[in-house]
Design an enzyme around this catalytic site. Structure first.
Site, PDB file in Angstrom:
ATOM      1  N   ASP A   1       5.976   2.433   1.930  1.00 38.55           N
ATOM      2  CA  ASP A   1       5.146   1.416   2.217  1.00 38.55           C
ATOM      3  C   ASP A   1       4.399   1.950   3.340  1.00 38.55           C
ATOM      4  O   ASP A   1       4.866   1.907   4.582  1.00 38.55           O
ATOM      5  CB  ASP A   1       6.108   0.230   1.963  1.00 38.55           C
ATOM      6  N   HIS A   2       3.058   2.204   3.394  1.00 33.35           N
ATOM      7  CA  HIS A   2       2.464   2.169   4.394  1.00 33.35           C
ATOM      8  C   HIS A   2       2.408   1.206   5.401  1.00 33.35           C
ATOM      9  O   HIS A   2       1.740   1.434   6.555  1.00 33.35           O
ATOM     10  CB  HIS A   2       1.028   2.503   4.217  1.00 33.35           C
ATOM     11  N   ARG A   3       2.566   0.123   5.293  1.00 28.79           N
ATOM     12  CA  ARG A   3       2.740  -1.218   6.237  1.00 28.79           C
ATOM     13  C   ARG A   3       3.918  -0.785   7.093  1.00 28.79           C
ATOM     14  O   ARG A   3       3.728  -1.343   8.190  1.00 28.79           O
ATOM     15  CB  ARG A   3       2.799  -2.417   5.414  1.00 28.79           C
ATOM     16  N   ALA A   4       5.099  -0.332   6.406  1.00 29.05           N
ATOM     17  CA  ALA A   4       6.101  -0.074   7.326  1.00 29.05           C
ATOM     18  C   ALA A   4       6.331   1.467   8.013  1.00 29.05           C
ATOM     19  O   ALA A   4       6.873   1.360   9.126  1.00 29.05           O
ATOM     20  CB  ALA A   4       7.439  -0.196   6.469  1.00 29.05           C
TER      21      ALA A   4
ATOM     22  N   PRO B   1       0.834  -1.214  -0.074  1.00 25.39           N
ATOM     23  CA  PRO B   1      -0.086  -0.126  -0.073  1.00 25.39           C
ATOM     24  C   PRO B   1       0.881   1.263  -0.260  1.00 25.39           C
ATOM     25  O   PRO B   1       1.396   1.715   0.991  1.00 25.39           O
ATOM     26  CB  PRO B   1      -0.772  -0.223   1.344  1.00 25.39           C
TER      27      PRO B   1
END
Lengths: 425, 89
Positions: free
Chosen positions: A395-398, A221
């Protein structure tokens, strides 16, 4: 005793041809030394060793195509006495293997590798499962039609591997390689091979880019941030600096951008690393993958190593070397696998902004557009400044936008203090 | 008596094409518009351009300062520049 395997140099690499050994039994090797030249559908790669030691045995003769993960050589602490005597008997300094191929011992303790040169037949489910379980598909015996590997085969292989690992718990972990686990190799874009027909190489590269970018688009994402950066101080400084230098020692603006990115990553380390197993793993070393377009089409993003620790002159030399070798199709395996972040600079094309796609398992990509004169207001004064737009794909997860914003601000600050960029880290 | 010019405009042009063909081997110089943006027409990035200038310096001894890069858009610009700055021998 360490194993030297046919490396995976891209998401779609299944096999490689060992073109030439650069070492012979008895040779001492250091981490980073070139062990062998390997040719894949994507290019000719110099494969490095990740341990210090002595080459005790070469298991695959030059000219052989073997699947990814095949055991190619053993690296020991010292030569066994018998082998040492044998090694001494070999012509000293012979750059290539003798005409008669060395005794070829097939890998032991594993299923026989897939027949040379054949594509592995693997069902999509089995492939995904193998990736999750960390199973090397080339070592799995397929029982389906035409030897295809099924889900059941992968499960059986996983069970067998678990049993083997339980049986030999003393196996030393591999040296600290900034790579994800073998089952999830950092996807890499391949270099060209000048000698190969363009169509094949280009198609191979296209497939590799397609695989990496599809995975990025599916799994990551992305969030995007951008900021305009006044480049007048940096460019004025650089022009004065280059005026003092002979033309051969001139520095390109890209070198200052690289250095500024590295400095900003030191300040905001969460963007420098990998997303592996649902976890952000920031990396201490700053290896910037630098997107290099190829004239025949496609691109490669080999890594410049330890950018934060290199001087501008060293970085210019590194960049020159890397671009030259990329375009000649002669990269090293580590350069294709260990970038911790990617930088793409499309300014030469006249593009003002670039919104990039992150290269998994990396967690960020920095994009630079063209330097253009823009109306600029600073301290209430209106002026014209050379400015560029820097973008960050995160990276919106990170990480969250806040971290990305801190990075872009640190990048901006670095480019307002060119003297600091030039001073040693 | 004046010595004849050591390098003619055509000789400079040949040198330029030699250097450029090493960078852009696919280029057809016969079809290059001498007034067009040369870097754009031949897809020459800043790294290639710097190497090109280094090659020019080696071939004809003209070291072009960065401040003059902006004057060198087309082939004709470059030829004019080099003809003027070509050091007399």
């Amino acid at each position: 005793m360490a194993e030297f395997l046919m490396p995976s140099l891209g998401t779609d690499m299944e096999a490689g041809t060992l073109v030439e050994w650069m070492v012979k039994p008895g040779d001492k090797v250091k981490r980073g030394d070139i062990m062998a030249i390997v040719e894949t559908v994507k290019g000719v790669i110099e494969v490095e060793v990740f341990e210090d030691g002595v080459v005790t045995e070469l298991l695959v003769p030059a000219g052989t195509e073997v699947p990814v993960g095949t055991l190619l050589a053993f690296i020991g602490e010292k030569m066994p006495a018998a082998a040492a005597a044998q090694a001494v008997a070999m012509p000293a300094g012979a750059p290539q293997m003798p005409a008669a191929p060395p005794p070829f011992s097939p890998p032991t303790g594993a299923a026989p590798p897939a027949p040379n040169g054949k594509r592995l037949r693997v069902s999509p489910v089995a492939r995904r499962l193998a990736e999750e379980l960390g199973i090397d598909l080339s070592q799995v015996q397929g029982t389906g039609p035409h030897g295809a590997v099924s889900r059941a085969d992968v499960e059986a292989a996983a069970a067998a591997q678990a049993a083997r690992q339980a049986a030999k718990p003393a196996t030393a972990p591999p040296a600290a390689v900034p790579l994800p686990k073998p089952a999830e190799p950092a996807p890499t874009l391949p270099p060209p091979v000048e000698t190969a027909p363009r169509g094949d190489v280009y198609a191979g590269m296209r497939r590799a880019i397609a695989a990496a970018m599809s995975r990025a688009n599916r799994d990551i994402p992305h969030y995007y941030l951008e900021t305009r950066i006044d480049m007048s101080r940096t460019l004025t400084w650089l022009e004065a600096e280059n005026l003092k230098r002979p033309i051969k020692e001139r520095i390109l603006p890209a070198v200052l951008l690289l250095k500024a990115v590295a400095k900003a990553l030191v300040a905001v380390p969460d963007l420098n690393g990998y997303w592996i197993d649902d976890q952000l793993r920031p990396q201490e070393a700053i290896h910037i993958g630098f997107a290099i377009a190829l004239r025949q089409g496609g691109l490669v993003t080999p890594a410049l190593h330890h950018v934060d620790l290199r001087s501008l002159d060293e970085l210019m030399a590194d960049l020159r070397d890397l671009i030259t070798r990329t375009r000649a199709g002669r990269l090293r395996s580590s350069e294709l696998t260990d970038a911790t972040i990617t930088l793409t600079n499309l300014g030469d094309l006249g593009v003002e902004k670039v919104y990039g796609v992150i290269y998994p398992p990396q967690v960020a990509l920095v994009g630079f557009g063209k330097v253009v004169e823009q109306v600029w207001v600073e301290k209430g004064m209106l002026g014209i400044r050379p400015a560029l737009t820097a973008t960050l794909a995160g990276d919106h997860r990170a990480t969250d936008g806040r971290v990305g914003g801190q990075f872009l601000e640190a990048l901006n600050r670095s480019l307002q203090e060119p003297d600091q960029l030039a001073s040693p880290a | 008596m004046f010595a004849p010019p050591v390098v003619t405009r055509n000789q400079i042009k040949e040198t330029i094409f030699d250097l450029l063909s090493a960078i852009a081997p696919e280029a057809d110089f016969a079809r290059l518009d001498p007034n067009a943006d040369m870097r754009q027409a031949l897809d020459i990035d800043s790294f290639d351009f710097l190497n090109f200038l280094i090659g020019l310096d080696e071939a004809i001894g003209v070291e072009i300062p960065e401040a003059d890069y902006g004057k060198l858009v087309s082939l004709n610009d470059l030829l004019d520049y080099l003809f003027v700055h070509n050091p007399p021998v």
